[in-house]
Design a protein around this motif. Sequence first.
Motif, short mmCIF file in Angstrom:
data_model
loop_
_atom_site.label_atom_id
_atom_site.label_comp_id
_atom_site.label_asym_id
_atom_site.label_seq_id
_atom_site.Cartn_x
_atom_site.Cartn_y
_atom_site.Cartn_z
N ARG A 137 0.62 -1.35 -0.12
CA ARG A 137 -0.13 -0.15 -0.22
C ARG A 137 0.95 0.95 0.11
O ARG A 137 0.63 2.22 -0.80
N TRP A 138 1.51 1.21 0.88
CA TRP A 138 2.30 2.74 1.33
C TRP A 138 3.99 2.31 2.37
O TRP A 138 4.10 1.45 2.49
N ARG A 139 4.73 2.87 2.33
CA ARG A 139 6.37 2.62 2.66
C ARG A 139 6.26 4.28 2.83
O ARG A 139 5.93 5.75 2.42
N TYR A 140 6.98 4.95 4.58
CA TYR A 140 6.88 5.96 5.34
C TYR A 140 8.76 6.16 5.25
O TYR A 140 8.98 4.79 6.55
N THR A 141 8.81 6.69 5.25
CA THR A 141 10.53 6.84 4.83
C THR A 141 10.85 8.25 5.77
O THR A 141 12.23 8.60 6.27
N GLY A 142 9.83 8.69 6.53
CA GLY A 142 10.53 9.96 8.01
C GLY A 142 10.24 11.39 7.38
O GLY A 142 10.04 11.29 5.97
N GLN A 143 9.63 12.19 8.21
CA GLN A 143 10.23 13.54 8.33
C GLN A 143 10.65 14.13 8.72
O GLN A 143 11.07 14.52 10.01
N LEU A 144 11.70 14.97 7.54
CA LEU A 144 13.34 15.28 8.26
C LEU A 144 12.79 17.19 8.17
O LEU A 144 12.01 17.46 8.16
N LEU A 145 13.31 17.17 9.65
CA LEU A 145 12.99 18.64 10.06
C LEU A 145 14.69 18.93 10.67
O LEU A 145 15.51 17.89 11.04
#
Length: 224
Positions: A137-145
Amino acid sequence: LLQTIQTKSGEHPGDITIDYEEYLLYSDWVTMKVYKVKNGKTEVLIRLQGWMPINLCVTSTGDLLVTMFSVDYTQSKVVRYSGSTAKQTIQFDDEGKLLYSGNQRIKYISENRNHDICVADCGAGAVVVVNQDGKLRWRYTGQLLVTKNKPFKPRGITTDSQSRILTADRDNHCIHVLDQNGQFLRYIDNCDLEYSTGLCVDNNDNLFVCELYKGNVKKIKYLK
């Protein structure tokens, strides 16, 4: 203290869970088996060859999901069991590519309310979500801040009553909260978390977080 159970190998279990009959299950990657503790006796539930079981998840239908890796450390997969019988293997996408990394044994796993299978793949730096049929369905590789600048290496995963997915970002000392479609919602980073790993959400959407080096379990109310 009610009971202490010694693993068959003498090593620590890869994971533990409770099945639909409320019996304890644990994985032992050294013996390549999953065991069931019933009425004080330990019996073999699943016996593998060439694959080592690690993380466990009992689904809403009573099936057991097992993450496992090959003995040569090149491949990982998720296998669904009904009792001792394998009924589904999740390993490749529609293009024949591996869904999960092979260079990291631990693949934390949870089932969402919509029956999606959610895996925190530390080796790939991703949360990998497939549907009940094993389709990506999907991949999530992070949210960079700026304040979250270390590589995203998810170390734990759980889901809540609204099908949100929570995953532990150990090295950035926070929890990522995603919706069921993989969209980033928020961080949980205001609870003085350090090296968070194992996660669990109870029936009232209280979050429990294990802090690896402190030896703490923290209970967090993250919803209003």
